[in-house]
Structures are given as structure tokens and as C-alpha cells.
Motif scaffolding. Structure first.
Motif, PDB file in Angstrom:
ATOM      1  N   LEU A 221       0.680  -0.972   0.060  1.00 34.60           N
ATOM      2  CA  LEU A 221       0.031  -0.016  -0.063  1.00 34.60           C
ATOM      3  C   LEU A 221       0.947   1.405   0.158  1.00 34.60           C
ATOM      4  CD1 LEU A 221      -2.757  -1.057   2.453  1.00 34.60           C
ATOM      5  CD2 LEU A 221      -2.912  -1.165   0.305  1.00 34.60           C
ATOM      6  N   ILE A 222       0.575   2.233  -1.058  1.00 36.72           N
ATOM      7  CA  ILE A 222       1.407   3.386  -1.202  1.00 36.72           C
ATOM      8  C   ILE A 222       0.309   4.427  -0.660  1.00 36.72           C
ATOM      9  CG2 ILE A 222       2.505   5.029  -2.601  1.00 36.72           C
ATOM     10  CD1 ILE A 222       3.545   2.716  -4.149  1.00 36.72           C
ATOM     11  N   VAL A 223       0.376   5.169   0.331  1.00 39.75           N
ATOM     12  CA  VAL A 223      -0.577   6.147   0.799  1.00 39.75           C
ATOM     13  C   VAL A 223       0.305   7.691   0.880  1.00 39.75           C
ATOM     14  CG1 VAL A 223      -1.786   6.871   2.601  1.00 39.75           C
ATOM     15  CG2 VAL A 223      -1.482   4.682   2.350  1.00 39.75           C
ATOM     16  N   PRO A 224      -0.247   8.188  -0.267  1.00 42.70           N
ATOM     17  CA  PRO A 224       0.336   9.590  -0.624  1.00 42.70           C
ATOM     18  C   PRO A 224       0.197  10.782   0.646  1.00 42.70           C
ATOM     19  CG  PRO A 224      -1.219   9.044  -2.414  1.00 42.70           C
ATOM     20  CD  PRO A 224      -1.193   8.144  -1.213  1.00 42.70           C
TER      21      PRO A 224
ATOM     22  N   GLU B 105       3.195   7.235   3.504  1.00 42.43           N
ATOM     23  CA  GLU B 105       3.679   5.896   3.871  1.00 42.43           C
ATOM     24  C   GLU B 105       3.479   4.925   2.928  1.00 42.43           C
ATOM     25  OE1 GLU B 105       2.243   3.339   7.822  1.00 42.43           O
ATOM     26  OE2 GLU B 105       1.267   5.012   7.390  1.00 42.43           O
ATOM     27  N   ILE B 106       4.388   3.972   3.147  1.00 43.81           N
ATOM     28  CA  ILE B 106       4.535   2.711   2.238  1.00 43.81           C
ATOM     29  C   ILE B 106       4.496   1.377   3.129  1.00 43.81           C
ATOM     30  CG2 ILE B 106       7.002   2.759   1.567  1.00 43.81           C
ATOM     31  CD1 ILE B 106       6.267   1.672  -1.037  1.00 43.81           C
ATOM     32  N   VAL B 107       3.769   0.528   2.832  1.00 36.90           N
ATOM     33  CA  VAL B 107       3.743  -0.496   3.870  1.00 36.90           C
ATOM     34  C   VAL B 107       3.717  -1.783   2.683  1.00 36.90           C
ATOM     35  CG1 VAL B 107       2.564  -1.995   5.584  1.00 36.90           C
ATOM     36  CG2 VAL B 107       2.523   0.465   5.482  1.00 36.90           C
ATOM     37  N   LEU B 108       4.776  -2.828   2.978  1.00 35.89           N
ATOM     38  CA  LEU B 108       4.821  -4.129   2.201  1.00 35.89           C
ATOM     39  C   LEU B 108       4.476  -5.162   3.041  1.00 35.89           C
ATOM     40  CD1 LEU B 108       7.091  -1.741   1.080  1.00 35.89           C
ATOM     41  CD2 LEU B 108       7.294  -3.627  -0.499  1.00 35.89           C
ATOM     42  N   PRO B 109       3.788  -6.055   2.568  1.00 34.70           N
ATOM     43  CA  PRO B 109       3.791  -7.621   3.458  1.00 34.70           C
ATOM     44  C   PRO B 109       5.164  -8.188   3.382  1.00 34.70           C
ATOM     45  CG  PRO B 109       2.377  -7.725   1.613  1.00 34.70           C
ATOM     46  CD  PRO B 109       3.092  -6.129   1.694  1.00 34.70           C
TER      47      PRO B 109
ATOM     48  N   HIS C  80       5.695  11.192  -0.854  1.00 34.65           N
ATOM     49  CA  HIS C  80       6.996  10.740  -1.183  1.00 34.65           C
ATOM     50  C   HIS C  80       7.339   9.319  -1.670  1.00 34.65           C
ATOM     51  CE1 HIS C  80      11.053  11.636   0.783  1.00 34.65           C
ATOM     52  NE2 HIS C  80      11.146  10.397   0.582  1.00 34.65           N
ATOM     53  N   PHE C  81       6.493   8.363  -1.887  1.00 34.37           N
ATOM     54  CA  PHE C  81       6.642   7.047  -2.158  1.00 34.37           C
ATOM     55  C   PHE C  81       5.874   6.833  -3.501  1.00 34.37           C
ATOM     56  CE2 PHE C  81       6.831   7.229   2.585  1.00 34.37           C
ATOM     57  CZ  PHE C  81       8.395   6.940   2.795  1.00 34.37           C
ATOM     58  N   ASP C  82       6.471   5.927  -4.318  1.00 36.35           N
ATOM     59  CA  ASP C  82       5.869   5.606  -5.394  1.00 36.35           C
ATOM     60  C   ASP C  82       6.070   4.199  -5.661  1.00 36.35           C
ATOM     61  OD1 ASP C  82       8.624   5.664  -6.348  1.00 36.35           O
ATOM     62  OD2 ASP C  82       8.623   7.589  -7.341  1.00 36.35           O
ATOM     63  N   GLU C  83       5.853   3.672  -7.043  1.00 35.64           N
ATOM     64  CA  GLU C  83       6.120   2.530  -7.599  1.00 35.64           C
ATOM     65  C   GLU C  83       7.617   1.971  -7.587  1.00 35.64           C
ATOM     66  OE1 GLU C  83       4.044  -0.064  -7.802  1.00 35.64           O
ATOM     67  OE2 GLU C  83       2.434   1.340  -7.181  1.00 35.64           O
ATOM     68  N   VAL C  84       8.596   2.953  -7.725  1.00 37.74           N
ATOM     69  CA  VAL C  84      10.103   2.828  -7.579  1.00 37.74           C
ATOM     70  C   VAL C  84      10.482   2.281  -6.242  1.00 37.74           C
ATOM     71  CG1 VAL C  84      12.348   3.812  -7.785  1.00 37.74           C
ATOM     72  CG2 VAL C  84      10.646   4.393  -9.326  1.00 37.74           C
ATOM     73  N   ASP C  85       9.620   2.979  -5.490  1.00 36.78           N
ATOM     74  CA  ASP C  85      10.084   2.448  -3.792  1.00 36.78           C
ATOM     75  C   ASP C  85       9.384   1.009  -3.614  1.00 36.78           C
ATOM     76  OD1 ASP C  85      11.388   4.880  -2.532  1.00 36.78           O
ATOM     77  OD2 ASP C  85       9.438   5.697  -3.217  1.00 36.78           O
TER      78      ASP C  85
ATOM     79  N   LYS D 130       8.962  -1.196  -5.825  1.00 37.93           N
ATOM     80  CA  LYS D 130       9.620  -2.404  -6.357  1.00 37.93           C
ATOM     81  C   LYS D 130      11.046  -2.692  -5.899  1.00 37.93           C
ATOM     82  CE  LYS D 130      12.490  -3.074 -10.620  1.00 37.93           C
ATOM     83  NZ  LYS D 130      13.080  -2.364 -11.910  1.00 37.93           N
ATOM     84  N   TYR D 131      11.715  -1.741  -5.524  1.00 37.96           N
ATOM     85  CA  TYR D 131      13.009  -2.095  -4.622  1.00 37.96           C
ATOM     86  C   TYR D 131      12.763  -2.441  -3.261  1.00 37.96           C
ATOM     87  CZ  TYR D 131      15.417  -0.512  -8.985  1.00 37.96           C
ATOM     88  OH  TYR D 131      15.675  -0.566 -10.343  1.00 37.96           O
ATOM     89  N   LEU D 132      11.983  -2.091  -2.592  1.00 34.35           N
ATOM     90  CA  LEU D 132      11.753  -2.456  -1.107  1.00 34.35           C
ATOM     91  C   LEU D 132      11.268  -3.732  -1.216  1.00 34.35           C
ATOM     92  CD1 LEU D 132       9.932   0.742   0.382  1.00 34.35           C
ATOM     93  CD2 LEU D 132      12.383  -0.041   0.830  1.00 34.35           C
ATOM     94  N   LYS D 133      10.371  -4.043  -2.033  1.00 34.48           N
ATOM     95  CA  LYS D 133      10.222  -5.623  -2.373  1.00 34.48           C
ATOM     96  C   LYS D 133      11.329  -6.437  -2.522  1.00 34.48           C
ATOM     97  CE  LYS D 133       6.984  -8.713  -4.480  1.00 34.48           C
ATOM     98  NZ  LYS D 133       5.785  -8.865  -5.479  1.00 34.48           N
ATOM     99  N   GLU D 134      12.007  -5.954  -3.422  1.00 35.04           N
ATOM    100  CA  GLU D 134      13.359  -6.832  -3.876  1.00 35.04           C
ATOM    101  C   GLU D 134      14.096  -6.833  -2.427  1.00 35.04           C
ATOM    102  OE1 GLU D 134      17.314  -6.065  -6.577  1.00 35.04           O
ATOM    103  OE2 GLU D 134      15.200  -5.486  -7.192  1.00 35.04           O
ATOM    104  N   ILE D 135      14.259  -5.741  -1.620  1.00 35.74           N
ATOM    105  CA  ILE D 135      15.052  -5.887  -0.363  1.00 35.74           C
ATOM    106  C   ILE D 135      14.536  -6.806   0.563  1.00 35.74           C
ATOM    107  CG2 ILE D 135      15.518  -4.797   1.750  1.00 35.74           C
ATOM    108  CD1 ILE D 135      16.214  -2.288  -0.218  1.00 35.74           C
TER     109      ILE D 135
END
Length: 158
Positions: free
Chosen positions: A95-98, A116-120, A140-145, A147-152
């Protein structure tokens, strides 16, 4: 690995992630303790990006319980489906919350948090927690975040 990270400040967001990810991988490779790895990931992300708050909540029963984090004190427990973190867990999606003030049921752990951005966080097919990142800036957060946070966080599975 050395304790110091190579921090890029004058590069675009994607370049920053691409430099940080191999360093995080090196930090956690061979370390079996999940709490240690989550702590180092939160610290590396906070150091690189300077976000307001970066941390993990881990599922215990029907609640998310505060895990390793960097930033000001935080909510200790969040029910499934409540707030952005509980919604990410319940929906099993990023979830990306602007603007957190516009998110129905947002839990204001810190009034300075604006987006906020939250990833399971998964172990196999099971959600075991979430990565929660807050910024003091709107949108502050978008699809770039995402993508890479999921990779992390996928580095934690192997």
C-alpha cells in the motif's frame, strides 16, 4: 562486511536502491537471526534515505507487534485490518499512501508522518509481518520504492 555503508546522496532514487541492495544482501547473508537482519535492513534504509520512520511489525496472533525499527517511538500493537499496516497485512499487498490523513482508519503513531508505504513480509506463502516506511513529506513514495523495497525484503527468503 564492514559496518559502514556506501551512501549515495546526490543520485536518483533508483541509483540509490541499486547501490544499497547489494550492501544489504552482504549484511544479511549468512546471518540466521531474523531480528538481526530486520534491524540491519531498517538501519540501512534509514541511513540511505533519511526517512522519518523505517521498521518492521511482526505478526503475533491477531496483531502486528513492533519489531526492529529506526525513528521515533511507535505504536506497539496493530490489529489486522487497522491502519495502513493492518490493511496491508489483511489485503496481502503493498500500500502506497500519499497522504495518511486521507487514509480511512489511519493510526497516527506520530503526527509528523505525512505519507507511507507498507509491504507485506512473507515466509513462503504466509504473511509474517510488514515493512512500514513513513515520510514527513506528502506523496513521498511511488512504484520505484515499491519495486526495490520488495526486492530488499525478498532477500530475507534466501
Amino acid at each position: 562486511m564492514a559496518e559502514d555503508l556506501e551512501i549515495l546522496k546526490d543520485a536518483d532514487k533508483e541509483a540509490q536502491y541499486k547501490t544499497l541492495i547489494p550492501q544489504i544482501k552482504a549484511l544479511i547473508t549468512g546471518e540466521e537471526d531474523q531480528i538481526a537482519n530486520l534491524g540491519n535492513i531498517a538501519a540501512a534504509l534509514k541511513e540511505q534515505f533519511g526517512w522519518f520512520w523505517v521498521g518492521f511489525y511482526l505478526i503475533k496472533g491477531e496483531e502486528l507487534v513492533l519489531g526492529p525499527f529506526q525513528g521515533p517511538v511507535a505504536c506497539t500493537r496493530i490489529r489486522k485490518g487497522k491502519g495502513v499496516c493492518g490493511a496491508s497485512w489483511a489485503q496481502r499487498e503493498t500500500l502506497i499512501v500519499p497522504d495518511v490523513d486521507l487514509f480511512p482508519g489511519h493510526i497516527a503513531c506520530a503526527s509528523a508522518s505525512r505519507s507511507e508505504i507498507v509491504l507485506p513480509l512473507y515466509k513462503g506463502d504466509e504473511v509474517i509481518g510488514v515493512l512500514d516506511v513513513d515520510s514527513q513529506y506528502l506523496s513521498h513514495f511511488d512504484e520505484v520504492d515499491a519495486k526495490y523495497l520488495k526486492e530488499i525484503i525478498n532477500l530475507l527468503n534466501g
